[in-house]
Design an enzyme around this catalytic site. Structure first.
Site, short mmCIF file in Angstrom:
data_model
loop_
_atom_site.label_atom_id
_atom_site.label_comp_id
_atom_site.label_asym_id
_atom_site.label_seq_id
_atom_site.Cartn_x
_atom_site.Cartn_y
_atom_site.Cartn_z
N GLY A 59 0.81 -1.20 0.00
CA GLY A 59 0.00 0.00 0.00
C GLY A 59 0.85 1.26 0.00
O GLY A 59 1.98 1.26 0.49
N HIS A 216 -0.85 0.88 9.16
CA HIS A 216 -2.08 1.18 8.42
C HIS A 216 -3.15 1.70 9.37
O HIS A 216 -4.35 1.54 9.12
CB HIS A 216 -2.60 -0.08 7.71
N ASP A 386 8.13 41.97 22.49
CA ASP A 386 7.58 40.86 23.27
C ASP A 386 7.47 41.17 24.76
O ASP A 386 7.28 40.27 25.57
CB ASP A 386 8.42 39.59 23.06
N ASP A 388 9.61 42.34 27.13
CA ASP A 388 10.61 41.94 28.13
C ASP A 388 11.84 42.83 28.13
O ASP A 388 12.88 42.47 28.68
CB ASP A 388 11.03 40.49 27.90
N SER A 433 19.53 41.96 22.71
CA SER A 433 19.92 43.22 23.35
C SER A 433 21.15 43.04 24.21
O SER A 433 22.04 43.91 24.23
CB SER A 433 18.76 43.75 24.20
N GLY A 468 24.65 44.62 14.23
CA GLY A 468 23.21 44.63 14.47
C GLY A 468 22.40 45.13 13.30
O GLY A 468 21.23 44.79 13.16
N THR A 476 15.58 52.52 17.54
CA THR A 476 16.29 51.65 18.48
C THR A 476 16.97 52.52 19.52
O THR A 476 16.85 53.76 19.50
CB THR A 476 17.36 50.81 17.77
N PRO A 533 11.61 51.38 23.83
CA PRO A 533 12.09 51.09 25.19
C PRO A 533 13.61 51.17 25.32
O PRO A 533 14.13 51.59 26.37
CB PRO A 533 11.57 49.68 25.46
N GLY A 534 14.35 50.77 24.29
CA GLY A 534 15.81 50.86 24.36
C GLY A 534 16.28 52.29 24.44
O GLY A 534 17.19 52.64 25.21
#
Length: 549
Positions: A59, A216, A386, A388, A433, A468, A476, A533-534
């Site tokens: 098969g 099967h 994300d 963090d 980072s 980077g 950034t 944020p950076g």
């Protein structure tokens, strides 16, 4: 659409169509209604004069078996049925007629009723036509010990290889059949799956994990709930090893690890490690796979075949073949190890490192500000990444604080201070980072051996941009750092540099298009009015330094 099919009724036809275009094969005319693939170079009146032809099949749905194992030193051809259904007697007989020369033809058949009957009846008709045909039935499954007809599983591929090798050596049909039968008696197989296969166009059956299920979708010997790959492998390997031992085969084992369809590469790697760890290293000497060899459509499971080898069998298994799906045989041995040179990782930190009171105090304040900013920075990052950024910076701050408290971070010598900061960030701060900031600090430290602080920081920024990929205006931390350094290069005060950093950070809220970092993957609308944020973190660092120094 749940699967990449065109017409579910043509899945097998499409698969064989592709195989016939990508390998040196001849395929039966589709108008014939049978599915047969034969080695392109095979001629029954020339090669078939001196070599036994080896045919197998069954098969479809077990790809790459069986078409992937056609080649010199393995199968001469295969006959395919529909999904999980045996090919017809007519198809098998047509294949025998196509390949069987004076040397004869060996049929390798998995022990399923439909395969046995159709291949067997075809063999009888072929003999009536004067063709020399023999058969080997593979019954390697041990999961149902009380069944009078054990099923044929992935161990069939080992028989393909052994029979194909001896056919290539121009052994007689009788001898090849005997060698293949000898190998059948020295092997055992068992499968385990978390979920069964899904037939094209149908819903996946709702069944719990099973041990000893067939290829099967037949029910397994019993339901199990393994708690790890190691536990699942133990359920399979233990009865296999016990079976070989009971047959008197206690050493020189080869293991074949087969992916039944949808296990990931990582899963198969973990299962391979569990298999190797689960057997006595003095017994397990060779390994085949892990690889999809005899699958069951998309079944999320694996099977293991153990075979006790002798020198002749190992020679046959190791011999080269151009069958595209054969993965070859690997030796199992303890890996050689080496001691990596990690001295450089600790070079920037030292016990009883010199301290400069002002620098130590300023650094302590910066670390405190970063900790206090954690929630604010995470909140900004949640809108563009994300969530963090603050947490990651606190990880880095904690690593620096640990070195500072232990007296291992030199704050009296700028080049050693920046080198130490780079090391702490590389090892203590997760994500990209941490790496980028470590590059900034490390490159600055190197430049400080020959340049002043501002020029050295520029060197660090250039290295960040090189590795980077970000530039001023890309939303950034550089959007705050570069304006601050530009101010310092004009002999501005730290307060003025901090103001430039703050203005640069505020400007990022007007940039709706990010070109670096995770923010580059979110819609422009999510960035409007949101400070990076950076950049915010850099602005707070400069503001703290302006207050302290």
């Amino acid at each position: 659409m749940q699967h990449f099919f065109n017409d579910t009724s043509r899945v097998v036809t499409d698969v064989l169509y592709a195989a016939s275009h990508l390998a040196p094969l001849r395929i039966a005319d589709p108008q014939s209604g049978v599915r047969i693939l034969i080695r392109r170079d095979w001629e029954r009146d020339t090669l078939g004069q001196r070599q036994v032809a080896v045919l197998s099949g069954g098969g479809a749905g077990h790809e790459p078996a069986h078409a992937g194992f056609i080649g010199e030193g393995m199968l001469t051809g295969v006959i395919s049925g529909s999904l999980f259904a045996s090919p017809s007697m007519d198809a098998v007989l047509a294949a025998i007629r196509e390949v069987c020369g004076p040397a004869g033809c060996l049929l390798v058949v998995k022990n399923y009723t439909g395969d046995r009957l159709n291949f067997g009846l075809a063999a009888e008709h072929a003999r009536r036509e004067g063709l020399k045909v023999a058969m080997v039935i593979v019954a390697d499954d041990i999961s149902l010990p009380d069944t009078p007809q054990p099923r044929g599983l992935a161990g069939t591929l080992l028989i393909h290889k052994i029979a194909g090798y001896h056919a290539q050596q121009q052994d007689s049909l009788e001898n090849i059949q005997a060698l293949a039968q000898h190998a059948c008696e020295r092997m055992a197989s068992m499968g385990m799956a978390l979920t069964p296969a899904t037939l094209p166009g149908q819903a996946r059956p709702d069944r719990s994990p099973e041990l000893g299920l067939g290829i099967h979708n037949e029910p397994g010997a019993r339901h199990i709930v393994p708690d790890s790959a190691r536990d699942a492998m133990s359920h399979v390997v233990t009865p296999l090893a016990t079976t070989l031992e009971a047959r008197g085969h206690t050493d020189n084992w080869i293991a074949l690890l087969n992916n039944l369809g949808s296990c990931s590469t990582q899963e198969m790697g973990v299962l391979a490690a569990s298999l190797i760890d689960g057997l006595d290293p003095a017994r397990l000497t060779q390994f085949i796979g892990p690889a999809p060899l005899m699958t069951s459509l998309d079944m999320h499971g694996f099977s293991v075949t153990l075979m006790a080898t002798d020198d002749a069998m190992l020679t046959a298994l190791r011999a080269p073949t151009d069958a595209p799906a054969w993965p070859g045989v690997q030796d199992v041995r303890q890996p050689d190890t080496f001691t990596p040179n990690l001295v450089a990782r600790n070079g920037a930190l030292q016990d009883s490192a010199p301290q400069a009171t002002n620098a130590t105090a300023a650094l302590t304040q910066v670390l405190s500000v970063l900790r206090d900013a954690r929630d604010d920075l995470d909140g900004l990052d949640a809108q563009s990444g994300d969530g963090d950024a603050g947490s990651s910076l606190v990880e880095g701050a904690d690593a620096i604080e640990q070195a500072l408290t232990a007296g291992r971070l030199d704050t009296a010598h700028p080049e050693r201070l920046f080198a130490g900061l780079g090391q702490c960030l590389a090892t203590g701060m997760g994500g990209s980072s941490g790496v980028l900031l470590s590059i900034l600090m490390t490159a600055t430290a190197t430049a400080l051996e020959h340049r002043n602080l501002v020029d050295s920081l520029w060197q660090g920024v250039e290295r960040m941009q090189t590795y980077g990929g970000a530039r001023l205006g890309d939303r950034t931390l550089l959007d705050a750092l570069i304006p601050a350094l530009q101010a310092l290069q004009r002999d501005a005060t730290l307060t003025e540099a901090a103001q430039a950093a703050r203005q640069g950070a505020a400007h990022t809220a007007t940039l709706s298009r990010a070109r670096a970092g995770r923010a580059a993957y979110v819609p422009d609308s999510a960035l409007e009015g949101v400070v990076d944020p950076g950049a915010e973190a850099v602005a707070r660092v400069f503001e703290t330094l302006a207050r302290c120094l």
